[in-house]
Design a protein around this motif. Sequence first.
Motif, PDB file in Angstrom:
ATOM      1  N   LEU A   1       0.868  -1.170   0.000  1.00 56.73           N
ATOM      2  CA  LEU A   1       0.000   0.000   0.000  1.00 56.73           C
ATOM      3  C   LEU A   1       0.903   1.217   0.000  1.00 56.73           C
ATOM      4  O   LEU A   1       1.694   1.397   0.937  1.00 56.73           O
ATOM      5  N   ASN A   2       0.830   1.985  -1.081  1.00 53.90           N
ATOM      6  CA  ASN A   2       1.699   3.158  -1.237  1.00 53.90           C
ATOM      7  C   ASN A   2       3.175   2.787  -1.080  1.00 53.90           C
ATOM      8  O   ASN A   2       3.943   3.495  -0.433  1.00 53.90           O
TER       9      ASN A   2
ATOM     10  N   GLU B   1      -7.718   0.719   4.792  1.00 53.37           N
ATOM     11  CA  GLU B   1      -8.541   1.447   5.777  1.00 53.37           C
ATOM     12  C   GLU B   1      -9.739   2.142   5.152  1.00 53.37           C
ATOM     13  O   GLU B   1     -10.701   2.484   5.848  1.00 53.37           O
ATOM     14  N   ASP B   2      -9.728   2.340   3.830  1.00 56.21           N
ATOM     15  CA  ASP B   2     -10.864   2.955   3.146  1.00 56.21           C
ATOM     16  C   ASP B   2     -11.873   1.913   2.641  1.00 56.21           C
ATOM     17  O   ASP B   2     -12.862   2.266   1.993  1.00 56.21           O
ATOM     18  N   GLY B   3     -11.589   0.650   2.892  1.00 56.10           N
ATOM     19  CA  GLY B   3     -12.503  -0.407   2.493  1.00 56.10           C
ATOM     20  C   GLY B   3     -12.252  -0.980   1.105  1.00 56.10           C
ATOM     21  O   GLY B   3     -13.002  -1.838   0.645  1.00 56.10           O
ATOM     22  N   PHE B   4     -11.205  -0.503   0.417  1.00 52.83           N
ATOM     23  CA  PHE B   4     -10.872  -1.065  -0.891  1.00 52.83           C
ATOM     24  C   PHE B   4     -10.119  -2.374  -0.692  1.00 52.83           C
ATOM     25  O   PHE B   4      -9.272  -2.479   0.193  1.00 52.83           O
ATOM     26  N   SER B   5     -10.454  -3.349  -1.516  1.00 50.73           N
ATOM     27  CA  SER B   5      -9.845  -4.666  -1.331  1.00 50.73           C
ATOM     28  C   SER B   5      -9.080  -5.113  -2.572  1.00 50.73           C
ATOM     29  O   SER B   5      -9.290  -4.608  -3.676  1.00 50.73           O
ATOM     30  N   ALA B   6      -8.211  -6.057  -2.339  1.00 53.21           N
ATOM     31  CA  ALA B   6      -7.478  -6.721  -3.414  1.00 53.21           C
ATOM     32  C   ALA B   6      -7.463  -8.205  -3.068  1.00 53.21           C
ATOM     33  O   ALA B   6      -7.481  -8.585  -1.890  1.00 53.21           O
TER      34      ALA B   6
END
Length: 176
Positions: A12-13, A44-49
């Motif tokens: 992440l980033n 933490e924003d609810g985006f998934s992979a």
Amino acid sequence: AAFADPGCLATLNGEDVSDQIVTTGNINTNRTGFYTLNYSVVNEDGFSASASRTVAVVDKNNFASAYYGESQFGVRHYFNAPITITDNGDGTYTINDLAGGFYSYGRYPGYDAYGYDFFLEATLKLNADNTVEVVEQGDWYWGDPMEDISGSYDPETGIITLEMDFGAPFTVILTK
């Protein structure tokens, strides 16, 4: 042998967040077949992979095992279809797709979810000279059975080769 899950990597980033990955699925190394492990992570924003891994558990010393099917009919040639052969306990074996995944995984993948039966289940017999005989073929979408089938098993390599006729030469190679 025991299976050691190599896991997967999540960032992440540019920062490694692999410790947040949730893994689901089980591998039974005592039973041949194909197993799927699923990996997912949510930020933490609810985006998934997500990602998945297919694991083949094979028995190198047994005809009954998991195989990868390669099939060719005319100019069409498909690879890596998951094929299983199970021991019926009476000297015969069941193969889940005599066509080696040609229709079910190659030409028309996913159609079984809509009620199409592109899997040609069959009963096989492994003879003492390592020839493979088709004892019976099940029903499938195309209706007509494969004809003029000859097959062989190489116990050293674990490779099964099937030659048949479905209006034209049809070849299936199963590899562990």
